[in-house]
Scaffold this active site. Structure first.
Site: not given
Ligand code: SF4
Length: 237
Positions: A117-118, A200, A203, A228
């Site tokens: 996701c990151c 985010c 998170c 991340c």
């Molecule tokens: S912080 Fe969370 S929602 Fe944002 S990109 Fe990373 S995993 Fe995805």
């Protein structure tokens, strides 16, 4: 690219941050930018950069999952300085494929999913942004977390092939807030609600007294995983 980082770091280690920025903004004009997530440190640098060069380039990564307060600050910042911060969004095809593979909140299910996701929401857009640059400026501070203790003022970002400038690397939190208050710099209201570090929305949580500053980021993971990937250290000397 051949640069002597030790010489550069020695040259600037006792310089005011504004002098360092002025020098780099001039020598890399049009090919240098601040990567801002609208945190307190980024807001300090935004103010400094735009005081030096009103056309200074600032960009952000809009992951699509940011808190409403961050979007409000983005708007406030644009209005105050008469700018439009550049926005880099995730690639639509990659985003849709990730959703099919792990669902909308799959990042909670495993570290692998979280890193995917990151990657989709932050790393790939960051690489796109950096591909146009010779220098990226960050608001990193050494005391923010154990993963940032070895970072230097000026580094070579091997993964992205450009210079990484961390002008506030030696600053403490108090100094950041002194600058913000003295210069009436807009800041994220979440900082007043126990969020020293804001990413985010799903998170990030507020921290409790005594917790380290980034304890509220991916709080369900061990500290050594809590980056991340934007600032993984792969520089050469
Ligand atoms: S912080 Fe969370 S929602 Fe944002 S990109 Fe990373 S995993 Fe995805």
């Amino acid at each position: 690219m051949s640069i002597n980082l030790d010489v550069l770091n020695r040259r600037f280690e006792n310089e005011a941050v504004e002098s360092l920025l002025a020098c780099f903004l001039e020598s890399h004009k049009g090919r240098i930018a601040l990567a801002s997530s609208f945190g307190a440190e980024d807001q300090v640098l935004t103010d400094m950069i735009l005081n030096i060069d009103p056309l200074g380039k600032i960009f952000t990564l809009d992951t699509g999952r940011l808190p409403e307060e961050t979007y409000a600050l983005m708007d406030q910042t644009n209005r105050k300085y008469g700018i439009k911060v550049d926005v880099y969004c995730p690639d639509r095809t990659a985003l849709e494929a990730m959703y099919q593979a792990q669902g909308i909140n799959g990042f909670r299910d495993s570290i692998e999913n979280r890193k995917t996701c990151c990657h989709v929401r932050k790393l790939e857009p960051l690489r796109r942004a950096l591909s146009e640059l010779e220098v990226w400026i960050t608001g990193l501070r050494r005391s923010q977390s154990p993963t940032r203790e070895t970072m230097r003022l000026i580094e070579w970002d091997e993964g992205n092939g450009l210079i990484k400038l961390n002008p506030l690397i030696e600053w403490d939190e108090e100094r950041v807030w002194d600058y913000i208050k003295t210069n009436k710099v807009p800041y994220n209201v979440l900082h007043t609600q126990g969020y020293p570090s804001i990413g985010c929305e799903p998170c990030t949580r507020a921290i409790r007294e005594g917790e380290e500053l980034r304890a509220g980021r991916w709080w369900w993971e061990n500290p050594e995983h809590k980056e991340c990937g934007l600032h993984l250290k792969r520089e050469k000397q």
